[in-house]
Write an enzyme that holds these catalytic residues in place. Structure first.
Site, short mmCIF file in Angstrom:
data_model
loop_
_atom_site.label_atom_id
_atom_site.label_comp_id
_atom_site.label_asym_id
_atom_site.label_seq_id
_atom_site.Cartn_x
_atom_site.Cartn_y
_atom_site.Cartn_z
N HIS A 170 0.82 -1.23 0.00
CA HIS A 170 0.00 0.00 0.00
C HIS A 170 0.85 1.27 0.00
O HIS A 170 0.44 2.30 0.55
CB HIS A 170 -0.95 0.03 1.22
CG HIS A 170 -1.64 -1.27 1.45
ND1 HIS A 170 -2.47 -1.85 0.50
CD2 HIS A 170 -1.59 -2.15 2.48
CE1 HIS A 170 -2.90 -3.01 0.97
NE2 HIS A 170 -2.38 -3.22 2.15
N ARG A 171 2.03 1.20 -0.56
CA ARG A 171 2.94 2.36 -0.61
C ARG A 171 3.37 2.84 0.78
O ARG A 171 3.82 3.98 0.94
CB ARG A 171 2.34 3.54 -1.38
CG ARG A 171 1.78 3.16 -2.71
CD ARG A 171 2.56 3.79 -3.85
NE ARG A 171 2.28 3.01 -5.06
CZ ARG A 171 3.04 2.99 -6.12
NH1 ARG A 171 4.14 3.69 -6.15
NH2 ARG A 171 2.75 2.27 -7.16
N LEU A 172 3.22 2.00 1.79
CA LEU A 172 3.66 2.39 3.14
C LEU A 172 5.12 1.96 3.29
O LEU A 172 5.46 1.15 4.15
CB LEU A 172 2.77 1.74 4.21
CG LEU A 172 1.28 2.09 4.09
CD1 LEU A 172 0.47 1.39 5.18
CD2 LEU A 172 1.07 3.59 4.17
N HIS A 173 5.94 2.46 2.37
CA HIS A 173 7.33 2.02 2.32
C HIS A 173 8.07 2.39 3.59
O HIS A 173 7.71 3.36 4.27
CB HIS A 173 8.03 2.64 1.11
CG HIS A 173 7.27 2.47 -0.15
ND1 HIS A 173 6.86 1.25 -0.60
CD2 HIS A 173 6.82 3.38 -1.04
CE1 HIS A 173 6.19 1.39 -1.73
NE2 HIS A 173 6.14 2.69 -2.02
#
Ligand code: FMN
Length: 192
Positions: A170-173
């Site tokens: 979820h692009r929560l890098h």
């Protein structure tokens, strides 16, 4: 107490050696001239320890001129197969003559001759002119060892910042930033 970013780098590099189809040690090297204008190119990382990250090149190349004018650099590893990047920034110093000699001696003879034949980053009139120079150095060193060209050597980027970027769902890098503090490191997270 922060983890050791050099040990973390080594473990990521070991995974990259297994995962990347080629050149896991390739890194982008960014430099800037005396006006602050940036330029970037790929080089191969040929050594890493607590002192920093080493690459080899021609000291009279474009990057060589920029480092002479502004001895700082940024490095970037991007391991696509692992969806990871590592960013490194810090001052640049030449490696010792002895270190450059011993690395040069491990290169293939063709690469050693190429280092003599190439005026890296200078305009080249034609491919055949380069081939003629290669032939000339080949016969000059025929039957003997090829010494290291005097203007060919290594640089070491001594890291002041090392950031590890890891892909997450979820692009929560995840971004872990290590900043040099005295003899050690402090560690923090950055928003992705
Ligand atoms: C994967 C890859 C690895 C490279 N490794 C090196 C290297 O280790 N040393 C080097 O001088 N050039 C290397 N090159 C060539 C450089 O990208 C660049 O063309 C050259 O060093 C001249 O750059 P400059 O004109 O900015 O000095 C590599 C290129 C690629 C694509």
């Amino acid at each position: 107490m922060a983890d050791d970013p050099h040990a973390l780098f080594e473990s990521w590099l070991a995974e990259a050696r297994l995962a990347e189809p080629n050149d896991p040690t390739a890194m982008a090297l960014a430099t800037a001239d005396s006006q602050g204008c940036p330029s970037v190119r790929m080089v191969l990382m040929k050594g890493h320890d607590e002192r920093g990250f080493v690459f080899y090149t021609n000291y009279d190349s474009r990057k060589g001129g920029e480092i002479a004018a502004n001895p700082r650099a940024a490095l970037l590893f991007h391991w696509k197969s692992l969806r990871r990047q590592v960013r490194i920034e810090g001052p640049v110093e030449p490696v010792s003559e002895a270190e450059a000699d011993s690395y040069f001696a491990t290169r293939s003879r063709d690469s050693q001759l190429g280092a003599w034949a190439s005026d890296q980053s200078r305009p080249l009139e034609s491919r055949s002119a380069f081939e003629a120079r290669y032939e000339e150095v080949r016969s000059r060193f025929e039957g003997g060892e090829v010494p290291r060209p005097p203007r060919w050597g290594g640089w070491r980027v001594g890291p002041e910042r090392i950031e590890f970027w890891n892909d997450r769902a979820h692009r929560l890098h995840e971004r872990r930033l290590f900043t040099r503090s005295g003899q050690g490191w402090s560690e923090g997270l950055l928003y992705p």
